[in-house]
Scaffold this active site. Sequence first.
Site, mmCIF file in Angstrom:
data_model
loop_
_atom_site.group_PDB
_atom_site.id
_atom_site.type_symbol
_atom_site.label_atom_id
_atom_site.label_comp_id
_atom_site.label_asym_id
_atom_site.label_seq_id
_atom_site.Cartn_x
_atom_site.Cartn_y
_atom_site.Cartn_z
ATOM 1 C CD GLU A 191 26.032 19.293 65.814
ATOM 2 O OE1 GLU A 191 25.182 18.661 66.481
ATOM 3 O OE2 GLU A 191 25.957 19.425 64.592
ATOM 4 C CE1 TYR A 244 32.467 22.451 68.826
ATOM 5 C CE2 TYR A 244 30.102 22.083 68.533
ATOM 6 C CZ TYR A 244 31.282 22.708 68.145
ATOM 7 O OH TYR A 244 31.282 23.577 67.085
ATOM 8 N NE ARG A 252 21.682 20.672 67.802
ATOM 9 C CZ ARG A 252 22.347 21.439 66.959
ATOM 10 N NH1 ARG A 252 22.917 22.547 67.396
ATOM 11 N NH2 ARG A 252 22.426 21.133 65.681
ATOM 12 C CG HIS A 285 31.983 20.434 63.887
ATOM 13 N ND1 HIS A 285 31.103 21.022 63.013
ATOM 14 C CD2 HIS A 285 31.735 20.996 65.095
ATOM 15 C CE1 HIS A 285 30.357 21.899 63.662
ATOM 16 N NE2 HIS A 285 30.706 21.892 64.926
ATOM 17 C CD GLN A 319 28.840 31.510 48.292
ATOM 18 O OE1 GLN A 319 28.055 30.859 47.625
ATOM 19 N NE2 GLN A 319 29.378 32.613 47.833
HETATM 20 P P1 FAD Z 1 24.976 38.654 36.572
HETATM 21 O O1 FAD Z 1 24.345 37.635 37.412
HETATM 22 O O2 FAD Z 1 25.965 38.190 35.565
HETATM 23 O O3 FAD Z 1 23.843 39.484 35.844
HETATM 24 C C1 FAD Z 1 24.120 40.440 34.853
HETATM 25 C C2 FAD Z 1 22.856 40.691 34.064
HETATM 26 O O4 FAD Z 1 23.049 41.837 33.249
HETATM 27 C C3 FAD Z 1 22.470 39.566 33.118
HETATM 28 O O5 FAD Z 1 21.167 39.121 33.420
HETATM 29 C C4 FAD Z 1 22.547 40.194 31.736
HETATM 30 O O6 FAD Z 1 21.524 39.716 30.855
HETATM 31 C C5 FAD Z 1 22.335 41.658 32.059
HETATM 32 N N1 FAD Z 1 22.901 42.581 31.048
HETATM 33 C C6 FAD Z 1 24.200 42.719 30.681
HETATM 34 N N2 FAD Z 1 24.305 43.718 29.770
HETATM 35 C C7 FAD Z 1 23.067 44.212 29.578
HETATM 36 C C8 FAD Z 1 22.524 45.268 28.779
HETATM 37 N N3 FAD Z 1 23.300 46.012 28.002
HETATM 38 N N4 FAD Z 1 21.209 45.500 28.830
HETATM 39 C C9 FAD Z 1 20.386 44.748 29.615
HETATM 40 N N5 FAD Z 1 20.848 43.746 30.386
HETATM 41 C C10 FAD Z 1 22.165 43.493 30.385
HETATM 42 N N6 FAD Z 1 27.953 32.723 43.262
HETATM 43 C C11 FAD Z 1 27.970 32.434 44.546
HETATM 44 O O7 FAD Z 1 28.171 33.339 45.358
HETATM 45 N N7 FAD Z 1 27.747 31.152 44.992
HETATM 46 C C12 FAD Z 1 27.541 30.122 44.148
HETATM 47 O O8 FAD Z 1 27.374 28.998 44.578
HETATM 48 C C13 FAD Z 1 27.557 30.399 42.762
HETATM 49 N N8 FAD Z 1 27.408 29.413 41.856
HETATM 50 C C14 FAD Z 1 27.482 29.705 40.529
HETATM 51 C C15 FAD Z 1 27.379 28.678 39.601
HETATM 52 C C16 FAD Z 1 27.446 28.946 38.258
HETATM 53 C C17 FAD Z 1 27.355 27.824 37.280
HETATM 54 C C18 FAD Z 1 27.611 30.297 37.806
HETATM 55 C C19 FAD Z 1 27.669 30.614 36.334
HETATM 56 C C20 FAD Z 1 27.728 31.327 38.714
HETATM 57 C C21 FAD Z 1 27.676 31.038 40.085
HETATM 58 N N9 FAD Z 1 27.832 32.045 41.029
HETATM 59 C C22 FAD Z 1 27.771 31.744 42.350
HETATM 60 C C23 FAD Z 1 28.194 33.416 40.627
HETATM 61 C C24 FAD Z 1 27.042 34.360 40.733
HETATM 62 O O9 FAD Z 1 25.971 33.879 40.003
HETATM 63 C C25 FAD Z 1 27.527 35.718 40.254
HETATM 64 O O10 FAD Z 1 28.554 36.166 41.108
HETATM 65 C C26 FAD Z 1 26.410 36.713 40.290
HETATM 66 O O11 FAD Z 1 25.361 36.285 39.469
HETATM 67 C C27 FAD Z 1 26.896 38.067 39.788
HETATM 68 O O12 FAD Z 1 25.792 38.908 39.818
HETATM 69 P P2 FAD Z 1 25.687 40.211 38.931
HETATM 70 O O13 FAD Z 1 24.384 40.797 39.259
HETATM 71 O O14 FAD Z 1 26.891 41.039 39.119
HETATM 72 O O15 FAD Z 1 25.750 39.734 37.412
#
Ligand code: FAD
Length: 970
Positions: free
Chosen positions: A166, A168, A216, A254, A341
């Site tokens: 890597e 080092y 390594r 790296h 992450q």
């Molecule tokens: P969400 O995942 O938004 O889930 C909320 C859920 O609540 C949904 O399924 C919705 O249907 C449900 N809901 C809402 N209201 C109601 C209701 N009244 N009744 C029933 N159900 C309801 N994060 C990372 O850390 N790394 C990544 O690489 C990454 N890449 C991403 C790429 C994309 C394109 C996107 C869009 C997001 C990405 N994220 C990533 C972000 C990550 O997905 C979110 O931070 C995470 O999903 C948040 O989780 P959550 O459970 O808070 O909410």
Amino acid sequence: MSTYPHLLSPLNLGFTSLPNRVIMGSMHVGLEEVKDGFQRMAAFYAERARGGVGLIVTGGIAPNDRGRPMPGGARLTTEAEADKHRIVTEAVHAAGGKIAMQILHFGRYAYHQDLVAPSALQAPINPMKPKALSSDEVYQTVDDFVRCAQLALSAGYDGVEIMGSEGYLLNEFIAARTNQRDDEWGGSYQNRIRFPLEIVRRTREAVGPHFIIIFRLSMLDLVEGGSTLDEVVELAQALEQAGASILNTGIGWHEARIPTIATKVPRAAWAWVTRQLKGKVGIPLVATNRINTPEVAEQLLADGYCDLISMARPFLADPEFVLKAAQGRADEINTCIGCNQACLDHTFGGKVTSCLVNPRACHETLLNITPAAKPERIAVVGAGPAGLAFATTAAQRGLEVTLFDAAPEIGGQFNIAKQVPGKEEFYETLRYFGKQIERTGVTLKLGTRVSAADLIGAGYKQVVLATGVSPRTPPIEGIDHPKVLGYLDVLRDKKPVGQRVALIGAGGIGFDTAEFLLHSGVSPSLSPVKFFAEWGVDTTYGERGGLKPAHLEASDRKLWLLQRKTSKVGDGLGKTTGWIHRTSLKNRQVEMLAGVNYRKIDDAGLHITVGERELTLPVDNVVICAGQEPQRALQAELLAAGVAVHLIGGADVAEELDAKRAIKQGTELAMAWGATADLDAKSASSPATVSASSNTKDSNSGYETLAVSLDGPVATIRLNRPDKANAMNLTMWHELRQAFKWVDATPSVRVAILEGEGRAFTAGIDLQMMMSLGDTIQDDCEARTRENLRQVILDLQDTLTSLERCRKPVLAAIHGACIGGGIDLVCCADMRYASSDASFCIKEIDIGMTADVGTLQRLPKLIGEGMARELAYTARSFGALEAQQMRLLNRVFDSREALAAGVREIASTIAAKSPLSIRGIKEMITYARDHSVADGLNYVATWNAAMLMSNDLQEAMMANMGKRKPVFKD
Ligand code: FAD
């Protein structure tokens, strides 16, 4: 017969044998340097040993001071240091495992002033230039490696891994790129490999034949001037002769600009490299990098690529990886998604490592799943990462959990993320949670959009809102033009998108949407051929380092990726992966613009201003990726009905791309459920586990009168008796002291905000409490009654003084009325801010008393004696603007929302500074207020004599030199 016969077959090394072919690869987890780190490492490694891994390799330990990664980095140079390791080796052996210690000399990658290398050539990823080792110093370094291995043996390790890859120090000697010496350690290849060979030969001599020595070996450097395949084979054979027992694979330095372990890299992409050495050496060969399932590992062994498999991050994600595979439960494995992450981004940010999909990793002594004290019925709304983590953990504890989601499948935004090329691993997390739901007995109700009325009607008293986010729509003229799409239209609904596209917002989602729009056909992370072509890797290994010109599949699309911020586009992406995303889009000719003002969208396209330039981007579509808002539609109605509401994930804080926080918050809330938060405990868990907004008497919060929450390093203490205008009763006085004690004692909290729930900040001391005091202080003896009262007053004063005693800055954010005791309270804060509706009144004179908990002592120092007297004698009300003019307030904001946002921004700015220096400043200013200038100067001289030479000072200087943001230890 087992499903994984090769993976689970033992390996005989002659003097010892390993129970299977799985090595847990080396990871520096950040515990090496923290207080109680060895105990925590013992628990971390022992859990993996119990999970059945064949051999563990520890994080790198330096053989001498110069080899350390940073000042204070872990080293093993004395018997006393070796003693500390025994707790780790004994714990692993007691769990039936084997463990080897990695010896790692950072060479020119070290982040301190005394870095060394074969030649004085600066690494492109380090702002500091190394000093070239003299010939004598090279001999001394060999001795240091040997001594380190001997100490590892005496500490009870089963072996060592000598880190030779890597980029080092050892690798730097091997490659002509970094070794320009003309003594016996440089020049010819034989001279350049003398250093690693001497280390292995002398180590074998010193430790005897019954000790594992893994080397390594950098089998593919991926940098110009790296080794050829013939050279690698020659070195491998010489290492075997010198006494190595196992050869592990190192891929890429790296400083190489080719991703080697990120999630974009296809699974097992580099195993072909290890295979080049099969048949060339007699000792076992280990394949590494992006191997994350037992199926892939089994196939590599069955196909003869290697004799052992090393997996590192997969053991953060699941300590029971091997056990589950052996028991036919591979579908229960929590799979590493390669996101970096919480592991590498933490390591390089100076934080303790953990895992996005398993927040317990490296926190085994702190976070545990215990049976719940009493059965409770909980509704979880939202089956995204936060809701899934909460529901499955709570159900494991025996709580009765129903999980609702409006969508037909679990996963929330992960279902969108998994469609982005390079994020296919997210499917695995959803498979894992799906299985966990079955195993733990969560009642899952998909396709069910619930309303507050549904939940109230069903009699839920506890609701966890994990409802995620809604995309933010920026106010741009023409935003409703038909060519405007949201990222959900593109990624989720697959609406047609034209050939020329502008993306507004260059955060993670902007980058992901761009990737999605630029790819066609199979994703490169599923096709090694495509991946290697795209990143310029020569799999025929015809050239030094294995490089060749990159070849990208052309895309017909022209993209502009735009951001309002003036910082570099993509600056906020992951520390160890951001460069990959930026390079990938740059290679595809995406135009990235920062400091963009959006003027309007019309038929001609997107009209923007960048600096002085006015441009019209002739685009067919504008895709909005401009952030997100928390989705909390159900909260108010539930609270009004007396239901306790707990916000987690995006519903709590809507920062994009933060599944790490979502899963951690869900897991921690479930683990703490039912426990009285012991905020006095020095290792108090995050109060984000405390109901952020419940106005009910919530046993989970441990507080009756406050809502305490933690967002990153910023704690919020909210007065939470809105139905009583936050009047300060005895419980609140008691809890305020507790809360500030917690802020003070919790290293991860760097700043606290004090605010109020409801229409008023506070109406001051609760008069009912005053009336009831008589009973508590009464004694037959008049003098004793008086003395009791004195004690009560002193005790109340002490609560307020606890804000000053707390070493972290306290920012008061005041709205509505702040009366009587409220003024005493905010006078103790470091700074005061208010919304324009705030009003103040020193009320005590109107109830016929002399204010006695601090206003009369502190306020004159803030606003001057004359004005303090006027306000105290008259009890007249004064508004926010007058309070600002008299310097009681630092700033007045237009609205309560602006106040909250403004104070949070100031708190975040403070939180990014050196915590040690901030504590010094607070101590000095408070001291200077109460003492003479001469006394203050004397004190600060003593303070700095003790505290100036800190890691923080060094880090701040290095960050300055390296033009990066400093990262300070909490
Ligand atoms: P969400 O995942 O938004 O889930 C909320 C859920 O609540 C949904 O399924 C919705 O249907 C449900 N809901 C809402 N209201 C109601 C209701 N009244 N009744 C029933 N159900 C309801 N994060 C990372 O850390 N790394 C990544 O690489 C990454 N890449 C991403 C790429 C994309 C394109 C996107 C869009 C997001 C990405 N994220 C990533 C972000 C990550 O997905 C979110 O931070 C995470 O999903 C948040 O989780 P959550 O459970 O808070 O909410």
